[in-house]
Scaffold this active site. Structure first.
Site, PDB file in Angstrom:
ATOM      1  N   GLU A  16     -12.227   2.285  17.207  1.00 15.36           N
ATOM      2  CA  GLU A  16     -13.480   2.333  16.184  1.00 15.36           C
ATOM      3  C   GLU A  16     -14.606   1.675  16.570  1.00 15.36           C
ATOM      4  OE1 GLU A  16     -12.265   1.323  12.212  1.00 15.36           O
ATOM      5  OE2 GLU A  16     -10.511   2.422  12.273  1.00 15.36           O
ATOM      6  N   ALA A  56      -4.147   3.465   7.740  1.00 17.39           N
ATOM      7  CA  ALA A  56      -3.742   2.088   8.153  1.00 17.39           C
ATOM      8  C   ALA A  56      -4.514   1.503   9.388  1.00 17.39           C
ATOM      9  CB  ALA A  56      -2.180   2.201   8.347  1.00 17.39           C
ATOM     10  N   ARG A  57      -4.099   2.083  10.463  1.00 20.80           N
ATOM     11  CA  ARG A  57      -4.732   1.695  12.007  1.00 20.80           C
ATOM     12  C   ARG A  57      -4.569   2.886  12.915  1.00 20.80           C
ATOM     13  NH1 ARG A  57      -6.978  -1.589   9.290  1.00 20.80           N
ATOM     14  NH2 ARG A  57      -6.969  -3.939   9.607  1.00 20.80           N
ATOM     15  N   ASP A  72      -8.643   8.046   8.194  1.00 24.35           N
ATOM     16  CA  ASP A  72      -9.545   7.050   8.075  1.00 24.35           C
ATOM     17  C   ASP A  72      -9.624   5.834   9.031  1.00 24.35           C
ATOM     18  OD1 ASP A  72     -11.660   5.969   5.780  1.00 24.35           O
ATOM     19  OD2 ASP A  72      -9.889   4.412   5.351  1.00 24.35           O
ATOM     20  N   HIS A 106     -13.361   4.834   7.938  1.00 25.46           N
ATOM     21  CA  HIS A 106     -12.651   3.678   7.464  1.00 25.46           C
ATOM     22  C   HIS A 106     -13.293   3.142   6.107  1.00 25.46           C
ATOM     23  CE1 HIS A 106     -10.236   0.009   9.331  1.00 25.46           C
ATOM     24  NE2 HIS A 106     -10.109   0.028   7.944  1.00 25.46           N
ATOM     25  N   SER A 149     -10.850   0.324   1.816  1.00 29.76           N
ATOM     26  CA  SER A 149     -11.193  -0.433   0.683  1.00 29.76           C
ATOM     27  C   SER A 149     -12.554  -0.742   0.166  1.00 29.76           C
ATOM     28  CB  SER A 149     -10.980  -1.918   1.247  1.00 29.76           C
ATOM     29  OG  SER A 149     -11.523  -2.358   2.390  1.00 29.76           O
ATOM     30  N   ILE A 168       0.742  -1.127   0.013  1.00 28.36           N
ATOM     31  CA  ILE A 168      -0.063   0.161  -0.021  1.00 28.36           C
ATOM     32  C   ILE A 168       0.734   1.338  -0.121  1.00 28.36           C
ATOM     33  CG2 ILE A 168      -1.695   1.362   1.276  1.00 28.36           C
ATOM     34  CD1 ILE A 168      -2.779  -1.436   2.276  1.00 28.36           C
TER      35      ILE A 168
END
Ligand code: GLV
Length: 317
Positions: A265, A235-236, A260, A283, A286, A156
């Site tokens: 979360e 990413a996270r 994002d 998020h 994808s 990525i």
């Protein structure tokens, strides 16, 4: 026929595909399962197709039925699963790499532009009636000719770099190891995170969440950024210490932030929602039709490959 529990609703075509291959328990209402429900519903299954909303920690894994041999995660990241605990119970864990690289790189560029060009304020002004054009109205930061530091130059990270080059950005990166020349292209490798940060007019987090990367952006490291840096994270959430980041956004050290992903979360650190220089998305990395179908199908194929061959190329433990 092997029996699998699919913990969340998939795209319709992926569910239809799974139904052709397995005896499937679907979650038609897409209701989040409690830990007890997950353990109970999977008790007669051979595998689980999980998603990032399920926390399969040591405790949950220890209570899973002996019948379960595979947890196929619908994501490239697998921080929601204790992969060592799974290994100890002879459960393989798989992920869905590659198929989501482009979609996630696209969302990274969206939050990069959103943060740099003050999109949150722009949307707020455009929805009022009293905005007026002027030469300095909502002027932001331009990507062209600036330096983009990428933390994590995996698939990525490299796809983000390819897109950023088109904007005329100069790529710098820090990674566990230096990339081969053909993958590195014209990017500059940094031996330390501090060195990377110090040249990052823009900074993109694209590394996995691990013990080593947890809160890697904190009140001690933020000071290495040039003043007015723009940071994005697709990413996270784990990589950012939120209170340190908010302080840096308020003091002006950090120009803006594009996010994002979040710690805890679906909760979002409250000040990210109120600060004008934080551009947030829920998020969506994808979240394209094509990618979500490909992820679902790959998660299913991972289970099929494992039961047919005893192995799986996307095994992560
Ligand atoms: C999404 O966040 C993923 O890890 O695939």
């Amino acid at each position: 026929m092997k029996k699998i529990l699919v913990t969340r609703k998939l795209m319709k075509s992926s569910e239809d595909y799974a139904l052709k291959i397995f005896d499937v328990k679907l979650n038609k209402e897409d209701k989040l399962m409690t830990t007890e429900e997950l353990i109970h519903k999977s008790s007669d299954c051979d595998g689980i197709l999980s998603s990032i909303t399920e926390k399969l920690d040591h405790n949950v894994i220890s209570k899973l039925s002996n019948k379960i041999k595979i947890i196929s995660n619908f994501a490239v990241g697998f921080g929601n699963i204790d992969i060592n605990a799974a290994k100890k119970r002879n459960i393989i864990v798989t992920n869905t790499p590659d198929v989501l690289t482009e979609a996630t790189a696209e969302i990274t560029i969206l939050i990069l532009l959103g943060a740099a060009r003050r999109a949150k304020e722009g949307i707020m002004w455009a929805s009022k009636k009293n905005w007026k054009w002027s030469a300095d109205f909502l002027v932001g930061k331009q990507l062209t000719s600036s330096r983009l530091g990428i933390l994590g130059m995996g698939r990525i990270g490299r796809a983000v770099a390819d897109r950023a080059r088109v904007f005329g950005m100069k790529i710098h990166y820090y990674n566990r190891s230096r990339l081969d020349k053909n993958l590195e292209k014209d990017a500059t490798y940094h031996k330390s995170l501090e060195s990377l940060m110090s040249v990052s007019d823009f900074f993109s987090i694209n590394c996995p969440a691990t013990k080593e990367t947890k809160h890697i952006i904190n009140n001690k490291t933020i000071k290495y950024f040039p003043n007015d840096a723009v940071i994005v994270n697709s990413a996270r959430g784990d990589m950012i210490e939120d209170d340190a980041m908010v302080e840096a956004l308020k003091s002006g050290k950090i120009y803006s932030l594009g996010l994002d992903v979040y710690n805890g979360e679906p909760d979002i650190y409250p000040e990210y929602l109120t600060l004008p220089n934080v551009f947030v998305l829920p998020h969506l990395g994808s979240a394209t039709t094509k990618t979500r179908i490909a992820m679902g199908n790959l998660a299913i194929n991972n289970i099929e490959e494992f039961f047919n061959t005893g192995k799986c190329k996307n095994k992560v433990n």
